[in-house]
Design a protein around this motif. Structure first.
Motif, mmCIF file in Angstrom:
data_model
loop_
_atom_site.group_PDB
_atom_site.id
_atom_site.type_symbol
_atom_site.label_atom_id
_atom_site.label_comp_id
_atom_site.label_asym_id
_atom_site.label_seq_id
_atom_site.Cartn_x
_atom_site.Cartn_y
_atom_site.Cartn_z
ATOM 1 N N ALA A 1 36.579 43.072 47.386
ATOM 2 C CA ALA A 1 35.127 42.856 47.557
ATOM 3 C C ALA A 1 34.396 43.191 46.259
ATOM 4 C CB ALA A 1 34.609 43.752 48.683
ATOM 5 N N ARG B 1 28.012 38.023 38.348
ATOM 6 C CA ARG B 1 28.751 37.465 39.477
ATOM 7 C C ARG B 1 27.853 37.223 40.671
ATOM 8 N NH1 ARG B 1 34.008 39.578 38.110
ATOM 9 N NH2 ARG B 1 35.617 38.995 39.572
ATOM 10 N N ARG C 1 50.922 36.919 38.478
ATOM 11 C CA ARG C 1 50.354 37.662 37.331
ATOM 12 C C ARG C 1 50.945 39.076 37.237
ATOM 13 N NH1 ARG C 1 44.074 38.107 36.488
ATOM 14 N NH2 ARG C 1 44.149 38.691 38.684
HETATM 15 P P1 AP5 Z 1 38.082 40.957 37.625
HETATM 16 O O1 AP5 Z 1 39.026 41.808 36.899
HETATM 17 O O2 AP5 Z 1 36.948 40.344 36.930
HETATM 18 O O3 AP5 Z 1 38.940 39.895 38.418
HETATM 19 P P2 AP5 Z 1 38.702 38.355 38.721
HETATM 20 O O4 AP5 Z 1 37.403 37.727 38.526
HETATM 21 O O5 AP5 Z 1 39.254 38.266 40.091
HETATM 22 O O6 AP5 Z 1 39.483 37.676 37.615
HETATM 23 P P3 AP5 Z 1 40.893 37.979 37.168
HETATM 24 O O7 AP5 Z 1 40.965 39.060 36.177
HETATM 25 O O8 AP5 Z 1 41.716 38.146 38.420
HETATM 26 O O9 AP5 Z 1 41.377 36.593 36.564
HETATM 27 P P4 AP5 Z 1 41.073 35.811 35.218
HETATM 28 O O10 AP5 Z 1 40.122 34.697 35.502
HETATM 29 O O11 AP5 Z 1 40.767 36.714 34.085
HETATM 30 O O12 AP5 Z 1 42.511 35.138 35.022
HETATM 31 P P5 AP5 Z 1 43.701 35.473 33.991
HETATM 32 O O13 AP5 Z 1 43.339 35.010 32.639
HETATM 33 O O14 AP5 Z 1 44.211 36.852 34.156
HETATM 34 O O15 AP5 Z 1 37.447 41.778 38.875
HETATM 35 C C1 AP5 Z 1 38.247 42.581 39.709
HETATM 36 C C2 AP5 Z 1 37.362 43.286 40.722
HETATM 37 O O16 AP5 Z 1 36.408 44.138 40.048
HETATM 38 C C3 AP5 Z 1 36.487 42.376 41.611
HETATM 39 O O17 AP5 Z 1 37.191 41.901 42.731
HETATM 40 C C4 AP5 Z 1 35.349 43.348 41.986
HETATM 41 O O18 AP5 Z 1 35.763 44.263 42.986
HETATM 42 C C5 AP5 Z 1 35.141 44.114 40.693
HETATM 43 N N1 AP5 Z 1 34.141 43.480 39.803
HETATM 44 C C6 AP5 Z 1 34.362 43.002 38.545
HETATM 45 N N2 AP5 Z 1 33.231 42.495 38.028
HETATM 46 C C7 AP5 Z 1 32.260 42.648 38.974
HETATM 47 C C8 AP5 Z 1 30.890 42.293 39.041
HETATM 48 N N3 AP5 Z 1 30.275 41.659 38.007
HETATM 49 N N4 AP5 Z 1 30.196 42.582 40.174
HETATM 50 C C9 AP5 Z 1 30.789 43.214 41.210
HETATM 51 N N5 AP5 Z 1 32.104 43.562 41.222
HETATM 52 C C10 AP5 Z 1 32.842 43.289 40.107
HETATM 53 O O19 AP5 Z 1 44.803 34.428 34.551
HETATM 54 C C11 AP5 Z 1 45.417 34.632 35.805
HETATM 55 C C12 AP5 Z 1 46.931 34.348 35.695
HETATM 56 O O20 AP5 Z 1 47.146 32.959 35.433
HETATM 57 C C13 AP5 Z 1 47.632 35.097 34.551
HETATM 58 O O21 AP5 Z 1 48.892 35.480 34.964
HETATM 59 C C14 AP5 Z 1 47.694 34.055 33.420
HETATM 60 O O22 AP5 Z 1 48.833 34.269 32.600
HETATM 61 C C15 AP5 Z 1 47.789 32.743 34.186
HETATM 62 N N6 AP5 Z 1 47.065 31.640 33.545
HETATM 63 C C16 AP5 Z 1 45.836 31.705 32.941
HETATM 64 N N7 AP5 Z 1 45.469 30.481 32.490
HETATM 65 C C17 AP5 Z 1 46.481 29.630 32.844
HETATM 66 C C18 AP5 Z 1 46.682 28.216 32.647
HETATM 67 N N8 AP5 Z 1 45.762 27.444 32.029
HETATM 68 N N9 AP5 Z 1 47.822 27.691 33.135
HETATM 69 C C19 AP5 Z 1 48.762 28.462 33.756
HETATM 70 N N10 AP5 Z 1 48.621 29.796 33.959
HETATM 71 C C20 AP5 Z 1 47.496 30.365 33.504
#
Ligand code: AP5
Length: 221
Positions: free
Chosen positions: A62, A94, A129
Motif C-alpha cells: 500500500a 504518486r 527481480r
Molecule cells: P518503489 O520502490 O517506488 O516501488 P515501485 O513503484 O513498485 O517500483 P519498483 O521499484 O518496484 O519498480 P521499477 O519501476 O523501479 O522497476 P525496475 O527498474 O526495478 O515503492 C515501494 C513502496 O514504497 C510502495 O509500494 C509504497 O509503499 C512506498 N512508496 C514509494 N514511493 C511512494 C510515494 N511517492 N507515496 C507513497 N508511498 C510510496 O524493474 C523491475 C524488474 O524488471 C527488474 O528486475 C529489472 O531488471 C527488470 N526490467 C526492467 N526493465 C526491463 C525491460 N525493459 N525488459 C526486461 N526486464 C526489465
C-alpha cells in the motif's frame, strides 16, 4: 553536462522499469536520483521513526501516507547537490496531492515521462527481480541475470515482490494515474515493454528535446 540542469519525473507502474532507466538517466545527465522507494527502504532498514511509520504499508504493497512522503522529498530537494546538478524523481509524485505539493513548493520539471507496461509483464518482472545488497544493483533472473555465481549467491528479494502484492501495488498505481496525468498535461508515454536499450533511447530523445527547449527559453527571456 546538459545545457540546463535536468529536472525529470519518471512515473509508471511498479516494476515498469523506472529504476533501471534511472541508471541511464543519471549517467547521461549527472542529475541526482531521488527514489522515494529507496529512501523509504533505507529508513526502514535504519529503524528511524519515519521508517517505523512506513514499514507496514510498504510491506503490504500500500502507499505510505502523503504527508510522510511529501515531507521527506521536499526536504531532500532543498539540498545543494540537487540545486547544482538537477534531479530525477523516481516513484514520486504518486498521488494528486503529492503532485500538488510539489507545485506548491515551486518544483517544476522540464520533462515528465511514464512507462507503459501491461500487468502480465509487471508480474513477471516483479517475481524475477533480485537485488545485490552490496552494490544496490537490480537484476532479473530471466531478463537481466547476475554476472557470476558470487553475485548470484548474495542476491535478495524484496518482501513486497510477490504476485499478490504486486497486484495490490498496481491497483494503487491505477487509482491515481489520471490525477497524475491531469497535473502534467505534457507527460510523455513511453512503451516500456521493449528491451531496456530501446526504452532508454526513446527516453533520452524526449529529455534531450525538453532540455533544449528549457535552455532556449532561458536564453530568450
Ligand atoms: P518503489 O520502490 O517506488 O516501488 P515501485 O513503484 O513498485 O517500483 P519498483 O521499484 O518496484 O519498480 P521499477 O519501476 O523501479 O522497476 P525496475 O527498474 O526495478 O515503492 C515501494 C513502496 O514504497 C510502495 O509500494 C509504497 O509503499 C512506498 N512508496 C514509494 N514511493 C511512494 C510515494 N511517492 N507515496 C507513497 N508511498 C510510496 O524493474 C523491475 C524488474 O524488471 C527488474 O528486475 C529489472 O531488471 C527488470 N526490467 C526492467 N526493465 C526491463 C525491460 N525493459 N525488459 C526486461 N526486464 C526489465
Amino acid at each position: 553536462a546538459p545545457p540546463v540542469p535536468a529536472k525529470i519525473i519518471i512515473a509508471g507502474a511498479p516494476a515498469s522499469g523506472k529504476g533501471t532507466q534511472c541508471e541511464m538517466l543519471t549517467a547521461a545527465y549527472g542529475c541526482v536520483h531521488l527514489s522515494t522507494g529507496d529512501m523509504l527502504r533505507a529508513a526502514v532498514a535504519a529503524g528511524t521513526p519515519l521508517g517505523k511509520s512506513a514499514a507496514a504499508a510498504m510491506d503490504a504493497g500500500a502507499l505510505v501516507p502523503d504527508d510522510v512522503v511529501i515531507g521527506m522529498i521536499v526536504e531532500r530537494l532543498g539540498g545543494e547537490d540537487v540545486a547544482a546538478r538537477g534531479w530525477l524523481l523516481d516513484g514520486f509524485p504518486r498521488t494528486g496531492a503529492q503532485a500538488a505539493a510539489l507545485a506548491e513548493a515551486g518544483v517544476v520539471p522540464n520533462a515528465v515521462l511514464t512507462l507503459d507496461v501491461g500487468v502480465d509483464t509487471l508480474v513477471r518482472r516483479v517475481t524475477g527481480r533480485r537485488s545485490d545488497p552490496e552494490t544496490g544493483k537490480v537484476y532479473h533472473l530471466e531478463f537481466a541475470p547476475p554476472p557470476n555465481e558470487e553475485v548470484a549467491a548474495r542476491l535478495v528479494c524484496r518482501s513486497d515482490d510477490t504476485e499478490d502484492k504486486v497486484r495490490v501495488r498496481v491497483a494503487a498505481f491505477e487509482e491515481h494515474a489520471s490525477a497524475i496525468a491531469g497535473q502534467y498535461p505534457g507527460m510523455v508515454r513511453v512503451d516500456g515493454e521493449r528491451p531496456v536499450d530501446e526504452v532508454a533511447a526513446d527516453i533520452k530523445g524526449v529529455v534531450d528535446a525538453a532540455l533544449g527547449d528549457a535552455a532556449a527559453a532561458e536564453e530568450g527571456g
